[in-house]
Design a protein around this motif. Structure first.
Motif, PDB file in Angstrom:
ATOM      1  N   TRP A  21       0.825  -1.214   0.000  1.00  0.00           N
ATOM      2  CA  TRP A  21       0.000   0.000   0.000  1.00  0.00           C
ATOM      3  C   TRP A  21       0.857   1.260   0.000  1.00  0.00           C
ATOM      4  O   TRP A  21       0.390   2.336  -0.332  1.00  0.00           O
ATOM      5  CB  TRP A  21      -0.941  -0.011   1.200  1.00  0.00           C
ATOM      6  N   TYR A  45       3.056   2.043  -2.069  1.00  0.00           N
ATOM      7  CA  TYR A  45       3.148   2.516  -3.450  1.00  0.00           C
ATOM      8  C   TYR A  45       1.801   2.428  -4.169  1.00  0.00           C
ATOM      9  O   TYR A  45       1.755   2.429  -5.398  1.00  0.00           O
ATOM     10  CB  TYR A  45       4.212   1.717  -4.206  1.00  0.00           C
ATOM     11  N   SER A  46       0.719   2.376  -3.432  1.00  0.00           N
ATOM     12  CA  SER A  46      -0.593   2.231  -4.057  1.00  0.00           C
ATOM     13  C   SER A  46      -0.946   3.429  -4.939  1.00  0.00           C
ATOM     14  O   SER A  46      -1.564   3.264  -5.989  1.00  0.00           O
ATOM     15  CB  SER A  46      -1.676   2.003  -3.009  1.00  0.00           C
ATOM     16  N   TYR A  47      -0.535   4.643  -4.538  1.00  0.00           N
ATOM     17  CA  TYR A  47      -0.823   5.815  -5.369  1.00  0.00           C
ATOM     18  C   TYR A  47      -0.074   5.707  -6.697  1.00  0.00           C
ATOM     19  O   TYR A  47      -0.637   5.940  -7.770  1.00  0.00           O
ATOM     20  CB  TYR A  47      -0.444   7.111  -4.649  1.00  0.00           C
ATOM     21  N   PHE A  48       1.200   5.334  -6.639  1.00  0.00           N
ATOM     22  CA  PHE A  48       2.020   5.182  -7.849  1.00  0.00           C
ATOM     23  C   PHE A  48       1.399   4.171  -8.799  1.00  0.00           C
ATOM     24  O   PHE A  48       1.186   4.453  -9.983  1.00  0.00           O
ATOM     25  CB  PHE A  48       3.444   4.763  -7.457  1.00  0.00           C
ATOM     26  N   GLY A  90      -1.676   2.845  -8.613  1.00  0.00           N
ATOM     27  CA  GLY A  90      -3.059   3.222  -8.938  1.00  0.00           C
ATOM     28  C   GLY A  90      -3.106   4.248 -10.055  1.00  0.00           C
ATOM     29  O   GLY A  90      -3.891   4.125 -10.999  1.00  0.00           O
ATOM     30  N   LEU A  91      -2.255   5.259  -9.959  1.00  0.00           N
ATOM     31  CA  LEU A  91      -2.207   6.295 -10.989  1.00  0.00           C
ATOM     32  C   LEU A  91      -1.719   5.723 -12.314  1.00  0.00           C
ATOM     33  O   LEU A  91      -2.321   5.958 -13.367  1.00  0.00           O
ATOM     34  CB  LEU A  91      -1.301   7.443 -10.542  1.00  0.00           C
TER      35      LEU A  91
END
Length: 164
Positions: A114, A116-119, A121-122
């Motif tokens: 989680w 790196y979830s933004y990385f 996800g984006l």
């Protein structure tokens, strides 16, 4: 002070051919796909795993390298194919390849932390949006009446109208 008003002009909005839209989308997808992998190297431990011969649980070997090259070569080839294939074949190939790449792109998130979830996800979100654009552009490819069809219909139509 000059008080002469210049006439308003409207920007020209030319229609971009579907082939150019598809090639641009595949180019964007390819660069995004490549840079996501490149930026993934900055995560702690990734380079150590590569030096140990492992990428995301897979042993680095001839099969892995061939699959990785194929995964990048397909979008690269789609840029060329989108601009050179005949419309009907072009449409079908774009629909098939983009559909197959959606789960392939989403697989990158499997097993990721989680942190790196933004990385991921984006990046996956942008990849899927580009693939959706490709699917929509190919699916809604404009159609025109075939010249061969009008040649077959026109002579008969004139005979019918003349009462023969």
């Amino acid at each position: 002070m000059n008080s002469i008003k210049k006439p308003m002009t409207i920007l020209e909005n030319r229609q971009v051919p579907v082939q150019a839209k598809l090639a641009a989308a595949w180019t964007s997808f390819m660069f995004l796909y490549l840079y996501v992998d490149y930026l993934g190297l900055y995560k702690p431990g990734v380079v150590d795993d590569i030096l140990a011969g492992v990428v995301h649980e897979f042993d680095i070997g001839p099969a892995f390298v061939a699959i990785a090259l194929t995964a990048l070569a397909i979008p690269t080839l789609m840029i060329l194919l989108s601009t050179t294939l005949p419309a009907r074949v072009n449409r079908i190939i774009n629909l098939v390849v983009a559909t197959l790449y959606i789960p392939f792109s989403m697989y990158n998130a499997v097993g990721e932390s989680w942190t790196y979830s933004y990385f991921y996800g984006l990046s996956i979100g942008l990849e899927v949006l580009l693939l959706a654009f490709i699917l929509r552009a190919a699916w809604t490819w404009p159609r025109v009446a075939s010249p061969a069809m009008t040649d077959l219909v026109e002579p008969n139509r004139s005979q019918i109208q003349m009462g023969r």
